[in-house]
Motif scaffolding. Structure first.
Motif, short mmCIF file in Angstrom:
data_model
loop_
_atom_site.label_atom_id
_atom_site.label_comp_id
_atom_site.label_asym_id
_atom_site.label_seq_id
_atom_site.Cartn_x
_atom_site.Cartn_y
_atom_site.Cartn_z
N TRP A 68 -6.06 -4.12 -0.73
CA TRP A 68 -5.19 -3.21 -1.49
C TRP A 68 -4.75 -1.98 -0.70
CZ3 TRP A 68 -6.60 1.86 -2.17
CH2 TRP A 68 -7.95 2.18 -2.00
N ALA A 69 -5.45 -1.71 0.41
CA ALA A 69 -5.17 -0.48 1.15
C ALA A 69 -4.62 -0.70 2.55
CB ALA A 69 -6.45 0.37 1.23
N ALA A 70 -4.97 -1.82 3.18
CA ALA A 70 -4.66 -2.00 4.59
C ALA A 70 -3.17 -2.08 4.88
CB ALA A 70 -5.38 -3.24 5.13
N ASN A 71 -2.39 -2.58 3.94
CA ASN A 71 -0.94 -2.69 4.12
C ASN A 71 -0.29 -1.34 3.83
OD1 ASN A 71 1.77 -3.27 4.16
ND2 ASN A 71 1.70 -4.82 2.52
N ASP A 72 0.31 -0.72 4.85
CA ASP A 72 0.91 0.60 4.68
C ASP A 72 2.05 0.61 3.66
OD1 ASP A 72 -0.86 1.48 6.52
OD2 ASP A 72 0.58 1.90 8.12
N GLU A 73 2.59 -0.58 3.37
CA GLU A 73 3.67 -0.67 2.38
C GLU A 73 3.13 -1.14 1.02
OE1 GLU A 73 6.73 0.32 3.12
OE2 GLU A 73 6.05 0.78 5.15
N GLY A 74 1.82 -1.07 0.84
CA GLY A 74 1.19 -1.55 -0.39
C GLY A 74 1.47 -0.66 -1.59
N ILE A 75 0.73 -0.91 -2.67
CA ILE A 75 0.96 -0.20 -3.93
C ILE A 75 0.84 1.31 -3.74
CG2 ILE A 75 0.28 -2.12 -5.43
CD1 ILE A 75 -2.44 -0.75 -5.78
N THR A 76 1.62 2.04 -4.53
CA THR A 76 1.62 3.49 -4.43
C THR A 76 1.97 4.08 -5.81
OG1 THR A 76 2.50 5.37 -3.17
CG2 THR A 76 4.05 3.63 -3.73
N GLY A 77 2.13 5.39 -5.88
CA GLY A 77 2.54 6.06 -7.12
C GLY A 77 1.55 5.85 -8.24
N ASP A 78 2.07 5.85 -9.48
CA ASP A 78 1.21 5.72 -10.67
C ASP A 78 0.44 4.41 -10.68
OD1 ASP A 78 2.11 8.16 -11.47
OD2 ASP A 78 3.58 7.39 -12.92
N GLU A 79 1.04 3.36 -10.14
CA GLU A 79 0.38 2.05 -10.11
C GLU A 79 -0.92 2.14 -9.31
OE1 GLU A 79 1.15 -2.57 -8.63
OE2 GLU A 79 2.67 -1.02 -8.25
N LEU A 80 -0.89 2.86 -8.20
CA LEU A 80 -2.08 2.99 -7.34
C LEU A 80 -3.16 3.81 -8.04
CD1 LEU A 80 -3.63 2.65 -4.74
CD2 LEU A 80 -2.28 4.49 -3.73
N ILE A 81 -2.80 4.94 -8.64
CA ILE A 81 -3.79 5.78 -9.32
C ILE A 81 -4.41 5.04 -10.50
CG2 ILE A 81 -4.11 7.91 -10.66
CD1 ILE A 81 -3.85 8.36 -7.64
N THR A 82 -3.57 4.29 -11.24
CA THR A 82 -4.10 3.50 -12.36
C THR A 82 -5.09 2.46 -11.87
OG1 THR A 82 -2.05 3.82 -13.62
CG2 THR A 82 -3.46 1.98 -14.28
#
Length: 553
Positions: A68-82
């Motif tokens: 979930w973290a290794a890809n620099d283009e992975g999830i971000t924003g509210d989706e990541l915090i959730t």
């Protein structure tokens, strides 16, 4: 890749997030993220080494850093915090397996928090961390040094400073205690793991050459820590020092005192127990009645003596307040001196632990000779050597920017094996001190016994008179005598105890110190009066000038 610049960039990003407040929260945030990334790197190493292909990480696949973290283009924003708040933390805090690595993950995520509120900033931090390769030995070594710097900054992070002991102090104590491969080493209040990593590196430097010896080292260094932040930082610290499964219990070690058995005892204790704090009544009640106190440092001292094997040795930090004081404090010191050979006390300047604490501290070195349960008549400690650590020439004190340095202890190391009295070192013949105290206290204890016998006799007479229902003035007279006898007995005991337990006051000042010559007091007083007169004349002159100025205006 510059590890220092990556860490600096991460801190700057975190400062922009409204949810992270202060250095302690920033370190906690960075701590659990580092833990997860480093843990995943270790998982990958274990997978590569497992020729059967059967290795399974205790962290479910979807929560592993790589997924979930290794890809620099992975999830971000509210989706990541959730994802972090509602999935990753709850799942990892409630892992079901009971093996050691699973327990580590469960403890870390059960006791710490995600403070970041911005998913975009969170992603930026993750991408910065991805620049560090924890498989590369160079990156790992450099980051280990950076991590030590981060831990050092805890000294100024409010109350979190209690978890960090200056590295120079840690290394000196470890060198003097000299833990060896195969010996059990314990820090029952390990904070961020400084003493444990120092012990690990000390043992490695002496020679850890094969897989069996590495496993032996892994299985013989143990820590305990009650609070979640330092526990997590200690676990991460040991992983960075190549300990695969750090043996650091997330618990209140003081609650273990009652259950310490032979198999739990250790060869070496290295510790800086918390001092100045109070423990709760429930914790204090688990200690023997004669040693029950709410002062944490004193209870830790009792427990550490209990934890040592016969012949085991300890190097610990204690404040001046634990070296002196009557009542329970004195009884605890009596127990220490009776059962352990307290051979050395290094007295440190007040500023060593600044800015977190400015109290005077001491380094105590002792070896266990017998158990308190054996009720030994002889005292194991016959004499105590003191050494007063000196500030560097021209220095007025230590600080965050000018901490104590390891090379400053070279003088103590040179003195250690060839001890002589000097302006900074002295010896106390404790056997003589105790013998004199026993002799001086003896008449008062005898008087107490005599008055108690008299009180007992008076009670019997009173019982007989009351049974005969005599109402004359004899009863009142005897009751007055009884009160006087009981009061006298109490005073005699207090006097005797004061004399006897005074022998265990270890707050000895340097008798060899050359005091600064302030000169003839009469001449000093004359100089002071002359200075006062000059000051008064100057004030009058200024007033006259001001008066003239206002009149001519």
């Amino acid at each position: 890749m510059n590890v220092n610049s990556v860490v600096k960039s991460i801190r700057n990003i975190m400062r922009q997030d409204k949810g992270v407040n202060g250095d302690a929260q920033r370190l906690e945030q960075l701590g659990w993220m580092l833990f997860l990334k480093i843990f995943d790197a270790k998982d990958e190493d274990l997978e590569d080494m497992d020729e059967t292909g059967n290795y399974v990480s205790p962290i479910p696949e979807e929560y592993q850093w790589r997924n979930w973290a290794a890809n620099d283009e992975g999830i971000t924003g509210d989706e990541l915090i959730t994802f972090i708040d509602r999935e990753l933390f709850p799942e990892l805090a409630n892992l079901k397996s009971t093996d050691g690595r699973t327990q580590l993950v469960r403890d870390v995520f059960g006791g710490n928090n995600n403070y970041m509120k911005s998913g975009q900033l969170f992603r930026q931090v993750v991408n910065e961390l991805n620049k560090i390769d924890f498989h590369a030995s160079k990156d790992l070594q450099v980051f280990g040094n950076v991590y030590e710097t981060l831990l050092k900054e805890l000294q100024s992070a409010g109350s979190s400073g209690e978890f960090y002991t200056p590295r120079a102090v840690v290394e000196f104590m470890t060198q003097m205690a000299d833990p060896k491969l195969g010996e059990k080493v314990l820090d029952p209040a390990c904070g961020t793991g400084g003493f444990l990593t120092a012990a690990i590196e000390h043992i490695r430097d002496a020679g850890v050459e094969n897989i069996e010896q590495r496993k032996q080292l892994q299985n013989t260094v143990h820590g305990m820590e009650l609070k979640p932040l330092p526990h997590m930082l200690a676990v991460t610290n040991l992983i960075l020092h190549d300990i695969e499964v750090p043996d650091i219990s997330y618990e209140d070690s003081l609650l273990r005192n009652q259950s310490i058995k032979g198999k739990n005892r250790v060869d070496v204790i290295l510790a800086n127990p918390p001092f100045g704090g109070n423990v709760d009544e429930a914790t204090a009640s688990t200690f023997p009645v004669g040693f029950r106190t709410k002062e944490s440092a004193d209870l830790f001292l009792v427990m550490m003596v209990n934890y040592l094997k016969q012949g085991g040795r300890a190097a610990i930090v204690l404040p001046d307040g634990s070296l002196t004081g009557d009542g329970i404090k004195a009884r605890i010191r009596e127990m220490l001196l009776r059962n352990c050979n307290l051979h050395t006390i290094i007295r440190l300047p007040n500023s060593v632990f600044k800015p977190y604490a400015s109290v005077a501290t001491n380094l105590l070195f002792f070896e266990k000779v017998s158990s308190p349960a054996e009720d030994m008549e002889e005292f194991a400690t016959k004499e105590i050597w003191y050494y007063e650590h000196q500030l560097p020439e021209g220095s007025k004190g230590y600080s965050m920017t000018k901490p104590i340095r390891l090379e400053e202890f070279d003088k103590e190391k040179d003195w250690w094996e060839n001890r002589e009295e000097s302006e900074v070192s002295w010896k106390i013949n404790l056997s003589e001190v105790i013998e004199k105290a026993v002799q001086n206290a003896h008449p008062h204890y005898e008087k107490e016994k005599e008055l108690k016998r008299a009180a007992y006799s008076l009670k019997e007479k009173l019982t007989q008179l009351k049974r005969e229902d005599k109402t004359n003035g004899e009863i009142e007279k005897l009751e007055k005598q009884l009160r006087e006898s009981e009061s006298g007995a109490r005073i005699a005991k207090q006097t005797a105890d004061s004399i006897y337990y005074g022998a265990f006051d270890l707050d000895y000042k340097n008798p060899n110190k050359v005091e600064e010559d302030l000169g003839d007091p009469i001449k000093m007083l004359e100089k002071f009066r002359k200075a006062e007169q000059e000051m008064e004349a100057l004030q009058n002159s200024i007033l006259d000038e001001l008066s003239d100025a206002f009149q001519n205006k």
